[in-house]
Design an enzyme around this catalytic site. Structure first.
Site, PDB file in Angstrom:
ATOM      1  CB  CYS A 161      -2.138  -5.821   5.684  1.00 32.33           C
ATOM      2  SG  CYS A 161      -0.734  -4.754   6.047  1.00 32.33           S
TER       3      CYS A 161
ATOM      4  CG  HIS B 282      -2.265  -6.833   1.366  1.00 35.33           C
ATOM      5  ND1 HIS B 282      -2.375  -5.459   1.361  1.00 35.33           N
ATOM      6  CD2 HIS B 282      -1.252  -7.133   2.223  1.00 35.33           C
ATOM      7  CE1 HIS B 282      -1.455  -4.957   2.176  1.00 35.33           C
ATOM      8  NE2 HIS B 282      -0.771  -5.945   2.707  1.00 35.33           N
TER       9      HIS B 282
ATOM     10  CG  ASN C 131       1.865  -3.230   2.587  1.00 34.00           C
ATOM     11  OD1 ASN C 131       0.682  -2.915   2.698  1.00 34.00           O
ATOM     12  ND2 ASN C 131       2.391  -4.235   3.263  1.00 34.00           N
TER      13      ASN C 131
END
Ligand code: UT7
Length: 324
Positions: A114, A251, A281
């Site tokens: 990520c 993020h 996500n």
């Protein structure tokens, strides 16, 4: 004269299929209400059968080129952040390069889960400042729907697919924090936490691609502790303070993590770009997706200070500060 990597254009691509939280209610034991209140996620996109990470990355890259008024001939290299490549090798970046009709320049993948896009941005910026490339396409593209365990309610509701891209271009700056472009980066990894978030397969171990495993609440705690810190370190390196920040583009893992980070930085939520409700996500794609969506809405003005930050498997985390 200082070389700076200035953003010339952004683009993104989201697969057609939109999956609302209600879709999960028939699968593991979960509810729309739990997902919304614990994560802020309302829906996500899933790639179609046969649609690969490079297909989405290629569309995002084309969109960024269009926006910048550039052609593939103007690009010296491609850095793709992904943990869900089309194949073990070659790098999915080369598929995108081929798709763009490029037979020149370099193309490779960066894998920091990520945090991948922050690492890729820092990497491309270093190449530009070293004079190794004038224009680099930096892409984040992920197909996490392919590595989810649909019986694990703690993870399968969280992730989505998509891609975002931006073009960095070498421009001359004065070497001050007033310059446009990337001003600083802070990158970190700590493998002692590798088992908090990982995929239980791999080429040299099981010979399979595996499925995502996460101890979500522990990752959550690290995120809340580490993200504001890395952003402050990067701001400090840039010679800027949090009150000079125009936009936080974090993020997009969990709205609660994003809110906590903004609070720690003293930033009101109207300075935060939030796309987690619509995208879920998307790992390394989440920051370039958020940047492209906000750019498309005309939210950034030239000269705005933008802070990006991310944390993910590794653990790996970091922040990049740039002036739009
Ligand atoms: O992008 C990479 C980095 N990743 C992240 O940043 C993710 C970080 N973690 C998180 O976002 C959160 O920890 C989660 C959203 C994953 C989980 O939220 P939480 O508030 O930390 O919940 P929890 O894991 O502590 O679980 C609380 C309860 C548990 O039930 P019990 O043990 O209290 O009975 C879970 O089993 O919530 C339960 N639970 C669910 N319930 C309904 C977990 N997932 C679900 C679900 N639906 N989907």
């Amino acid at each position: 004269m200082t070389l700076r990597s200035v953003v010339r254009g952004t683009g993104h691509y989201l697969p057609e299929r939109v999956v609302p939280n209600s879709w999960f209610a028939e699968r593991p034991d979960t509810t729309d209400e739990w997902i919304r209140t614990r994560t802020g996620i309302e829906r996500r996109h899933f790639a179609a059968e046969g649609q690969a990470t490079s297909d989405m990355g290629l569309r995002a890259a084309r969109a960024a080129l269009d926006k910048a008024g550039l052609t593939p001939n103007d690009i010296d290299g491609i850095v793709l952040a992904t943990s869900t490549p089309d194949h073990t090798f070659p790098a999915s970046a080369t598929m995108i390069q081929y798709g763009l009709g490029m037979t020149h320049g370099f193309a490779y993948d960066v894998q920091a889960v990520c945090a991948g896009f922050v690492f890729a941005l820092a990497n491309a910026d270093a190449m530009i400042r070293a004079g190794m490339a004038k224009r680099v396409l930096v892409i984040g593209s992920e197909t996490f729907s392919r590595i989810l365990d649909w019986t694990d309610r703690g993870t399968c509701v969280l992730f989505g697919d998509g891609a975002g891209a931006l073009i960095l271009e070498a421009q001359e700056g004065a070497g001050s924090s007033d310059d446009r472009g990337i001003l600083s980066a802070d990158l970190n990894s700590d493998g002692q936490y590798r088992e908090l978030l990982y995929v239980d397969g791999g080429v040299s171990t099981t010979g399979t691609s595996g499925q995502l495993r996460m101890q979500g609440n522990l990752v959550f705690r690290h995120a809340v502790e580490k993200l504001a810190k890395t952003a402050h370190i990067a701001l400090d390196k840039a010679g800027l303070s949090a009150d000079q920040v125009d936009w936080l583009v974090p993020h997009q893992a969990n709205a609660r993590i994003i809110t906590a980070t903004a609070q720690k930085m003293g930033l009101p939520m109207d300075k935060v770009v939030l796309t987690v409700a619509d995208h879920g996500n998307t790992s390394a794609a989440s920051i370039p997706l958020a940047l492209s969506v906000a750019d498309g809405e005309g939210r950034f003005a030239p000269g705005d200070v933008i802070v990006t930050e991310a944390i993910g498997g590794g653990l790996s985390w970091g922040s990049v500060v740039l002036r739009w």
